[in-house]
Write a protein that holds these residues in place. Structure first.
Motif, PDB file in Angstrom:
ATOM      1  N   GLU A 265      -4.778   3.321  -4.371  1.00  0.00           N
ATOM      2  CA  GLU A 265      -3.370   2.916  -4.327  1.00  0.00           C
ATOM      3  C   GLU A 265      -2.974   2.007  -5.488  1.00  0.00           C
ATOM      4  O   GLU A 265      -1.798   1.617  -5.604  1.00  0.00           O
ATOM      5  CB  GLU A 265      -3.045   2.232  -2.994  1.00  0.00           C
ATOM      6  N   PHE A 266      -3.913   1.669  -6.352  1.00  0.00           N
ATOM      7  CA  PHE A 266      -3.591   0.849  -7.524  1.00  0.00           C
ATOM      8  C   PHE A 266      -2.634   1.618  -8.433  1.00  0.00           C
ATOM      9  O   PHE A 266      -2.881   2.762  -8.805  1.00  0.00           O
ATOM     10  CB  PHE A 266      -4.878   0.521  -8.285  1.00  0.00           C
ATOM     11  N   ARG A 267      -1.525   0.997  -8.775  1.00  0.00           N
ATOM     12  CA  ARG A 267      -0.525   1.624  -9.634  1.00  0.00           C
ATOM     13  C   ARG A 267       0.063   0.582 -10.595  1.00  0.00           C
ATOM     14  O   ARG A 267       0.312  -0.560 -10.219  1.00  0.00           O
ATOM     15  CB  ARG A 267       0.656   2.186  -8.819  1.00  0.00           C
ATOM     16  N   LEU A 268       0.295   1.013 -11.832  1.00  0.00           N
ATOM     17  CA  LEU A 268       1.081   0.242 -12.786  1.00  0.00           C
ATOM     18  C   LEU A 268       2.324   1.055 -13.124  1.00  0.00           C
ATOM     19  O   LEU A 268       2.427   2.232 -12.764  1.00  0.00           O
ATOM     20  CB  LEU A 268       0.260  -0.066 -14.036  1.00  0.00           C
ATOM     21  N   SER A 269       3.262   0.436 -13.823  1.00  0.00           N
ATOM     22  CA  SER A 269       4.520   1.132 -14.109  1.00  0.00           C
ATOM     23  C   SER A 269       4.349   2.269 -15.103  1.00  0.00           C
ATOM     24  O   SER A 269       5.204   3.142 -15.205  1.00  0.00           O
ATOM     25  CB  SER A 269       5.570   0.136 -14.620  1.00  0.00           C
ATOM     26  N   ASP A 270       3.248   2.259 -15.850  1.00  0.00           N
ATOM     27  CA  ASP A 270       2.962   3.322 -16.805  1.00  0.00           C
ATOM     28  C   ASP A 270       1.901   4.250 -16.214  1.00  0.00           C
ATOM     29  O   ASP A 270       0.826   3.796 -15.805  1.00  0.00           O
ATOM     30  CB  ASP A 270       2.468   2.719 -18.121  1.00  0.00           C
ATOM     31  N   ALA A 271       2.187   5.549 -16.185  1.00  0.00           N
ATOM     32  CA  ALA A 271       1.279   6.507 -15.539  1.00  0.00           C
ATOM     33  C   ALA A 271      -0.066   6.587 -16.250  1.00  0.00           C
ATOM     34  O   ALA A 271      -1.115   6.705 -15.599  1.00  0.00           O
ATOM     35  CB  ALA A 271       1.936   7.889 -15.498  1.00  0.00           C
TER      36      ALA A 271
END
Length: 579
Positions: free
Chosen positions: A103-109
């Motif tokens: 579930e780790f997400r940053l704003s850049d794919a």
């Protein structure tokens, strides 16, 4: 002044009076209530000293067992814990974080898929601090993780070192996911218990300890008790311990993973923790070389010798732990005052003396820098005032600004009009706003509360003059954080939406408005696909599929007689057709 110590090595005996005098002088200049230091040499704790008061009001002395918040020295524990897991094959710190924390997400794919565990530990994710996400203290560590995807990156992955407590928070959650234990339980079981250390991870635990220090802050040159401010990014900075216990942590690292004959970690992995990875910058002092960040620790050279260290600072706490690995020396200094130079002054003096050098006069250097900073405060305020455009007024009546404004990560800012002024509230904080210039208002300075002082809040309007969002520079490394105005008014009323349904006509073009199964308005115009209408303010709706397009329903009493179309190419009206 309270002074206590364990029996020192004979070679240190002559140093004690000089260290004591320097501690007293430095603490007086920086108004530090209490301090504790420990020296490790050749695998042993050769000296601990304690000075001043852990609680000024109660007149309680500091001892080597006094518990302090060590703040970001905690990062060395987090990185070492991950090194244990890497060594056991439970994770590979060169692999992407999402391999273990999907579930780790940053704003850049691309960054989302490529950021590795080591990138988190060396502050190379591309994400700047965004500290105001966690500072209010109203979010648990797990609640912050999904919010990271809504935070703007300021650099590409591995392009620059950017300190980020949120990334260490993610590292702590990763430890929990891989081990099935809480971060706190794993650190205790695998590290601190085996070192004989007493540690805790919250202010509640600290205050329940036998010898807790009380935090103090400084405002210009006035000291007072600090705000009780929990550290919610636990794995980034929440550990509490004593200098006597922290000495054993230094012994482990100086022993390259071995403590009292027991190997906790391979020497090669400790070397990797200490190794320079991310360039930070050149020191302003000639005694130092270039700063680098490793894995939970910084590295540099001092007087030509390699040093590995980490400092810590928080509201009411200041700490520094320094290792000289090739000389087998470690120095830790803990204080109960917001980040101050006493920790550095004592550390570098002790290292100079132990290495047989004439000590650098860090006290005089740092005191001059401090005095210059304080003397410059009025000039800073004057320049700030000069940047203000005076004799300007807001473009709207104050009541027009009153609304809720939301950001998907930073939460909701509420603006209200009271007593002829705007007031803001945000995540437990709040205060009246002052008009600064044009559409910008500013928060006040509030010394005894957690509050973003002198924060400019700027309101933006659309082309029709409607206030649509506000912005504030909550993270200086990216563009202002934009909070969108939340929908309010008739557009949120299901009964009003029902009255909007019907057939409207503009010239020869028909516009049909209907409700879908969930009660949302749908607009279908001739020769156009069906569009969803999204509530904005009052009787106004945005067209979801067309950015910059909106419609407004007009009428008197309970009747809706017209749709007004607000489009980039003009404003148009369609009248209801009564069958």
């Amino acid at each position: 002044m309270n002074i206590s110590s364990e029996l020192p090595d004979v070679s240190l005996a002559s140093l004690i009076p000089d260290i004591d005098r320097l501690a007293a002088d430095a603490m007086a200049v920086w108004k530090v209530p209490g301090a504790a230091l420990a020296i490790v040499q050749d695998g042993k704790v050769v000296l601990t000293r304690a000075y001043g008061q852990r609680d000024v009001e109660a007149d309680l002395p500091v001892t080597p067992r006094t518990q302090f918040v060590i703040c970001s020295i905690t990062k060395s524990f987090t990185a070492t814990a991950i090194a244990l897991l890497h060594n056991e094959g439970l994770l590979d710190w060169t692999k992407p974080v999402r391999d273990y924390l999907p579930e780790f997400r940053l704003s850049d794919a691309v960054a989302t898929e490529r950021v590795t565990v080591r990138d988190l530990l060396s502050h190379q994710s591309g994400l700047p601090r965004h500290d105001w996400l966690h500072l209010p203290g109203d979010l648990a560590p797990a609640e912050m993780l999904p919010l990271m995807r809504h935070l703007e990156l300021s650099r590409d992955i591995r392009a620059a070192w950017q300190y980020c407590n949120l990334c260490y928070n993610a590292a702590g959650l990763l430890i929990e996911r891989v081990t099935g234990q809480s971060y706190e339980a794993f650190v205790r079981e695998r590290l601190t218990n085996r070192l004989g250390m007493t540690v805790s991870f919250s202010l509640d635990e600290l205050e329940a300890a036998q010898e807790p220090a009380r935090p103090y802050k400084i405002e210009v040159d006035t000291r007072s008790p600090a705000l009780r401010l929990p550290i919610r990014t636990t794995a980034a900075g929440a550990i509490n311990t004593s200098v006597a216990d922290l000495a054993n942590w230094m012994r482990l690292h100086l022993g390259r993973g071995e403590f009292e004959g027991e190997r906790l970690l391979p020497a090669s992995l400790v070397d990797q923790l200490h190794a320079p990875l991310a360039p930070v910058g050149k020191s302003e002092f000639s005694e130092f070389g270039h700063w680098h960040y490793g894995l939970g620790l910084q590295s540099n050279t001092y007087q030509g010798e390699r040093v590995v260290l980490h400092s810590g600072g928080w509201n009411g706490w200041g700490s520094l732990m320094t290792l000289v690995p090739d000389a087998g020396i470690g120095v830790a200094v803990l204080t109960n005052r917001s980040r101050n130079e006493v920790t550095s002054i004592l550390t570098w003096y002790i290292i100079d003396r132990l290495r047989g050098r004439e000590p650098v006069d860090w006290l005089s250097r740092f005191r001059k820098m401090r005095d210059d900073f304080i003397a410059h405060i009025p000039a800073n305020k004057e320049v700030r005032e000069k940047a203000r455009h005076r004799d300007t007024r807001p473009a709207h009546a104050l009541s027009t600004y009153a609304a809720d404004y939301a950001h998907p990560a930073y939460g909701v800012i509420s603006i209200r009009e009271r007593d002829g002024a705007l007031h803001w509230s945000w995540r437990g904080m709040g205060a009246p706003l002052s008009h600064w210039h044009f559409e910008t208002f500013v928060t006040p300075e509030i010394i005894d509360q957690l509050h973003p002082d002198n924060l400019p809040i700027t309101f933006q309007t659309d082309r029709d003059g409607n206030i649509v969002h506000l912005s504030a520079p909550l993270e200086p490394m990216v563009k202002d954080i934009v909070f969108a105005g939340r929908a309010a008014g008739d557009c949120m009323d299901p009964a009003f939406c029902e009255r909007c349904a019907g057939h409207f006509k503009n010239g020869g073009v028909n516009h049909n408005v209907s409700l879908d199964a969930e009660g949302r308005l749908i607009l279908k115009s001739d020769f156009q696909p069906a569009y969803r209408l999204e509530p904005q303010q009052g009787r106004r709706f945005g067209i979801v599929e067309l950015d910059g397009f909106a419609v407004e329903f007009h009428g008197e009493d309970d009747r809706i007689d017209q749709i007004v179309f607000h489009q980039p190419n003009g404003i148009f009206v369609a009248d209801r057709v009564v069958k």
